[in-house]
Design an enzyme around this catalytic site. Structure first.
Site, PDB file in Angstrom:
ATOM      1  N   GLU A 297       0.828  -1.200   0.000  1.00 38.34           N
ATOM      2  CA  GLU A 297       0.000   0.000   0.000  1.00 38.34           C
ATOM      3  C   GLU A 297       0.866   1.255   0.000  1.00 38.34           C
ATOM      4  OE1 GLU A 297      -4.107  -1.484   2.032  1.00 38.34           O
ATOM      5  OE2 GLU A 297      -2.537  -0.882   3.407  1.00 38.34           O
TER       6      GLU A 297
ATOM      7  N   CYS B 163      -1.093   6.010  10.157  1.00 37.52           N
ATOM      8  CA  CYS B 163       0.074   5.324  10.701  1.00 37.52           C
ATOM      9  C   CYS B 163      -0.309   4.013  11.377  1.00 37.52           C
ATOM     10  CB  CYS B 163       0.739   6.204  11.758  1.00 37.52           C
ATOM     11  SG  CYS B 163       1.759   7.453  11.048  1.00 37.52           S
TER      12      CYS B 163
ATOM     13  N   CYS C 117       3.404   8.677   1.101  1.00 35.38           N
ATOM     14  CA  CYS C 117       3.924   7.758   2.120  1.00 35.38           C
ATOM     15  C   CYS C 117       4.125   6.415   1.425  1.00 35.38           C
ATOM     16  CB  CYS C 117       2.927   7.660   3.277  1.00 35.38           C
ATOM     17  SG  CYS C 117       3.469   6.495   4.545  1.00 35.38           S
TER      18      CYS C 117
ATOM     19  N   GLU D 138      10.214  -1.916   7.274  1.00 35.45           N
ATOM     20  CA  GLU D 138      11.282  -1.132   7.911  1.00 35.45           C
ATOM     21  C   GLU D 138      12.303  -0.767   6.825  1.00 35.45           C
ATOM     22  OE1 GLU D 138      12.417   0.399  10.770  1.00 35.45           O
ATOM     23  OE2 GLU D 138      14.138   0.749   9.471  1.00 35.45           O
TER      24      GLU D 138
ATOM     25  N   CYS E 134       6.289  -7.172   7.094  1.00 34.79           N
ATOM     26  CA  CYS E 134       7.417  -6.699   7.904  1.00 34.79           C
ATOM     27  C   CYS E 134       7.854  -7.804   8.857  1.00 34.79           C
ATOM     28  CB  CYS E 134       7.014  -5.455   8.701  1.00 34.79           C
ATOM     29  SG  CYS E 134       8.405  -4.735   9.599  1.00 34.79           S
TER      30      CYS E 134
ATOM     31  N   CYS F 122       0.960  -2.383  15.264  1.00 33.08           N
ATOM     32  CA  CYS F 122       1.037  -2.137  13.828  1.00 33.08           C
ATOM     33  C   CYS F 122       0.362  -3.256  13.023  1.00 33.08           C
ATOM     34  CB  CYS F 122       2.511  -2.017  13.439  1.00 33.08           C
ATOM     35  SG  CYS F 122       2.759  -1.915  11.666  1.00 33.08           S
TER      36      CYS F 122
ATOM     37  N   CYS G 167       6.179  -4.899  15.891  1.00 34.03           N
ATOM     38  CA  CYS G 167       5.673  -3.817  16.736  1.00 34.03           C
ATOM     39  C   CYS G 167       4.204  -4.115  17.045  1.00 34.03           C
ATOM     40  CB  CYS G 167       5.848  -2.477  16.030  1.00 34.03           C
ATOM     41  SG  CYS G 167       7.557  -2.217  15.522  1.00 34.03           S
TER      42      CYS G 167
HETATM   43  S1  SF4 Z   1       5.858  -0.197  12.791  1.00 42.19           S
HETATM   44 FE1  SF4 Z   1       7.159  -0.407  10.970  1.00 42.19          FE
HETATM   45  S2  SF4 Z   1       8.846  -1.712  11.670  1.00 42.19           S
HETATM   46 FE2  SF4 Z   1       7.203  -1.965  13.193  1.00 42.19          FE
HETATM   47  S3  SF4 Z   1       6.056  -3.765  12.447  1.00 42.19           S
HETATM   48 FE3  SF4 Z   1       5.064  -1.939  11.583  1.00 42.19          FE
HETATM   49  S4  SF4 Z   1       5.989  -1.709   9.558  1.00 42.19           S
HETATM   50 FE4  SF4 Z   1       7.328  -3.069  10.745  1.00 42.19          FE
END
Ligand code: SF4
Length: 368
Positions: free
Chosen positions: A100, A345, A113, A168, A120, A127, A124
């Site tokens: 995306e 985010c 963005c 990341e 990933c 997320c 986190c």
């Molecule tokens: S915040 Fe960024 S680094 Fe952390 S799991 Fe989500 S995409 Fe990955």
């Protein structure tokens, strides 16, 4: 022409190649090397990915390009537009991975963005991308193609780029750094390097690679946003177990070194989570860190993804923000954008679902 495009049965993707690589491609295709420079101009200056419209290339070469190359490695699967004008695209790579990208309008500014990975590997807790697991690193061409897709649907150029989408970026340094070079190349796309922000959860080897690349002038310095989200290591470990392999002090000292070498600003981003990290004692610790390392702080709102976390209330967010301001820091309290299409985010999950936001805190104030 003796170039055989099907040695490995694959077409060459031109987006993501440098001027030099396009010259080499042209030579391999039996063309004078200046055709490579013309391709560079069409792809990056004129943002044209349709070979048929590259009018100063000979018709025969354009035909060969259709046979042996593709300009863009992504296709648009779906588009969603939020009430605030934010646009999210669901895109598919040639390998079938879904990613995306989001365009966020704000006055004259239009920010892209972009994603750096499909899924990933980090975990986190807050997320949505983390839930997908790691699928693959994106190529330079796939990163730039997101920018072009957003520009095409918005019918205008982006004024800013942030790499804060899926993945990341500093776990995909080679492709990301090359994308920075191509996007900021003055004779190509030409975005100012000061309008480009790389975001990291604090992958220290990646920050070290960034320092090395900028030091050696193999890429320009860009802004760096360090997603800290905690003011002490235990708290960070609970929220971001993989990223907390490095201590906060280790990360912030690397970030400070990057700021000195690149002469570009480094900021801390801090997601405010109710009852987790939004107390005044947290604000005090964060203020100490920001002072020690001379960093600006961006506070951001949490966007619900069906987990255990909740957005910090307006009252606590404002108190936290005021504490930082009163401590003499440069701080912002950011409003989430595109929450109704899950484009904010932490919400990118490669599905274009609109239904993972049922947070009823609708406070849209913005403080600077
Ligand atoms: S915040 Fe960024 S680094 Fe952390 S799991 Fe989500 S995409 Fe990955």
């Amino acid at each position: 022409m003796n170039y055989n495009p099907s040695i490995d049965g694959q077409k060459t993707t031109l987006l993501g190649l440098t001027r030099r690589e396009l010259e080499q491609f042209a030579a391999r295709a039996g063309q004078p090397v200046y055709r490579g420079r013309q391709l560079f101009e069409w792809l990056y200056r004129k943002c044209e990915t349709d070979f048929s419209l590259m009018s100063d290339l000979p018709a025969e070469f354009r035909q060969r390009l259709h046979e042996m190359a593709s300009a863009s490695p992504l296709s648009i699967i779906r588009r969603a537009e939020a009430l605030d004008g934010t646009i999210k695209l669901l895109l598919e790579t040639l390998d079938g991975h879904k990613i995306e990208a989001v365009a966020i309008p704000e006055g004259e500014r239009l920010t892209a963005c972009l994603s750096s990975q499909a899924g990933c590997a980090l975990d986190c807790r807050f997320c949505a991308t983390a839930r997908l697991g790691f699928k693959c690193n994106l190529t330079t061409g796939e990163i730039i193609a997101q920018l072009f897709a957003l520009e095409a649907v918005n019918r205008r150029r982006m004024t800013n780029v942030v790499m804060m989408g899926m993945g990341e970026p500093l776990l995909n340094c080679e492709a990301v750094f090359k994308a920075v070079v191509l996007i900021t190349e003055p004779t190509g796309i030409g975005l100012s390097h000061s309008h480009f922000t790389l975001s990291t959860v604090g992958w220290r080897p990646g920050i070290e690679a960034l320092i090395k690349a900028v030091k050696s002038k193999s890429m320009p310095g860009v802004k760096l946003a360090l997603s800290l989200n905690a003011a002490h290591d235990d708290q960070r470990k609970a929220l971001m177990p993989a990223a907390s392999r490095y201590t906060i002090d280790e990360l912030l000292s690397a970030a400070k070194e990057y700021a000195q070498i690149s002469d570009m600003p480094v900021s801390i981003t801090y997601l405010l989570l109710a009852g987790e990290n939004d107390a005044l004692s947290d604000a005090r610790m964060l203020a100490k860190l920001a002072h020690k390392y001379n960093l600006k702080v961006n506070l951001i709102e949490y966007n619900y993804i069906g987990d255990i976390y909740r957005r910090a209330s307006s009252t606590r967010s404002e108190a936290f923000f005021l504490h930082l301001k009163n401590a003499g820091l440069i701080a912002t309290l950011r409003t989430s954008r595109g929450t109704d299409i899950a484009a904010a985010c932490g919400q990118l999950a490669g599905t274009n679902d609109n239904n993972n936001n049922d947070d009823d805190d609708d406070d849209n104030n913005r403080f600077e």
